[in-house]
Scaffold this active site. Structure first.
Site, PDB file in Angstrom:
ATOM      1  N   GLU A 111       0.827  -1.208   0.000  1.00  0.00           N
ATOM      2  CA  GLU A 111       0.000   0.000   0.000  1.00  0.00           C
ATOM      3  C   GLU A 111       0.863   1.261   0.000  1.00  0.00           C
ATOM      4  O   GLU A 111       0.499   2.260  -0.624  1.00  0.00           O
ATOM      5  CB  GLU A 111      -0.955  -0.032   1.185  1.00  0.00           C
ATOM      6  CG  GLU A 111      -2.059  -1.071   0.995  1.00  0.00           C
ATOM      7  CD  GLU A 111      -2.960  -1.214   2.208  1.00  0.00           C
ATOM      8  OE1 GLU A 111      -4.172  -0.965   2.077  1.00  0.00           O
ATOM      9  OE2 GLU A 111      -2.445  -1.579   3.289  1.00  0.00           O
ATOM     10  N   GLU A 131      -4.105  -9.530   3.428  1.00  0.00           N
ATOM     11  CA  GLU A 131      -4.844  -9.287   4.665  1.00  0.00           C
ATOM     12  C   GLU A 131      -5.985 -10.273   4.916  1.00  0.00           C
ATOM     13  O   GLU A 131      -6.181 -10.709   6.064  1.00  0.00           O
ATOM     14  CB  GLU A 131      -5.378  -7.845   4.680  1.00  0.00           C
ATOM     15  CG  GLU A 131      -4.349  -6.785   4.984  1.00  0.00           C
ATOM     16  CD  GLU A 131      -3.564  -6.317   3.771  1.00  0.00           C
ATOM     17  OE1 GLU A 131      -2.855  -5.304   3.866  1.00  0.00           O
ATOM     18  OE2 GLU A 131      -3.667  -6.978   2.704  1.00  0.00           O
TER      19      GLU A 131
END
Length: 258
Positions: A111, A131
């Site tokens: 990210e 995730e």
């Protein structure tokens, strides 16, 4: 030298290195806060025009969120409002940032890279948003940035499975601009930074701001007719005169960034 990351000034270039190799450069809230302060410095200093972010060593750019710290109940109050790595929620940064991905870029690490303007990678780099495999979601911008970068279906094939994408595939997908041999990612990023620094920093900021803010519009006409502060600043700058003058005089321009 910081506790969790280092910064180097090289003329108009600012190089930030995540320095937690014992944790695969994973970041916890104190590390994110330290990164945020460094990017505050980059954003506010008129003499810093381009930044590079990378990780210490050859194994990892960043393995993302330090889950061990989280599992052990570490204090999370230091998490900055500017987001993971001090970048993922820094919406008003018009200066360019390059990610030199020198190994794994997982979760929050990926990210951070997605929040940068250009990504270059070593051939041992791997990218993933894993995730869901640990009961989380890529909510530091990953679930929104990745579909905008590579299209919804290809992004879903990564996000819903958490699969690892090697550097060569990441280049084919359009995530990575260049792949280089292991150990050469930072040098590659410096080369890209050098190309940016040949351009007017006022023009670079105007370009980034117009491109990024224009994506919020529903169509090209609305984006084209938008008003961008960095474009006005470019037009009012000394660089706006210096560029054409240097071209007509057949000499390199002397950019002021003002």
């Amino acid at each position: 030298m910081g506790e969790f990351c280092n910064a180097e000034r090289d003329g108009h270039l600012f190089v930030v290195t995540i320095n937690r190799p014992e944790r695969m450069n994973a970041l916890h809230p104190p590390g994110n806060a330290e990164m945020s302060l460094l990017f505050d410095e980059f954003q506010s200093d008129p003499d810093l025009w381009v930044a590079i972010v990378t990780g210490e060593g050859d194994r990892a750019f960043s393995a993302g969120n330090d889950l061990r710290y989280q599992a052990e109940g570490g204090d999370r109050s230091a998490m900055p409002s500017s987001g993971f790595g001090g970048l993922t929620s820094r919406w008003n940064l018009d200066k360019p940032v390059i990610a030199a991905v020198n190994g794994v870029a997982m979760g929050g690490g990926f990210e951070i890279a997605l929040a940068c303007d250009i990504i270059v990678a070593s051939d041992n780099a791997r990218f993933a948003l894993p995730e869901p495999r640990v009961g989380l979601a890529a909510l530091a911008g990953g679930v929104h940035r990745l579909p905008r970068h590579i299209g919804l279906k290809r992004a879903m094939s990564m996000m819903l499975t958490g699969r690892h994408v090697p550097a060569a595939e990441a280049k084919e997908l359009g995530i990575v601009a260049e792949v280089v041999p292991q150990g050469e990612a930072l040098a590659c990023a410096r080369r890209w930074a050098g190309m940016i620094l040949e351009c007017s920093p006022m023009s670079v900021r105007a370009t980034k701001q117009a491109a990024m803010q224009g994506l919020n519009e529903t169509g090209v006409r609305a984006a084209h007719e938008g008003r961008y502060e960095a474009v006005r600043a470019m037009i009012d700058s000394a660089d706006f005169v210096e560029g054409p003058r240097a071209f007509s005089e057949k000499r390199p321009p002397q950019w002021q960034g003002r």
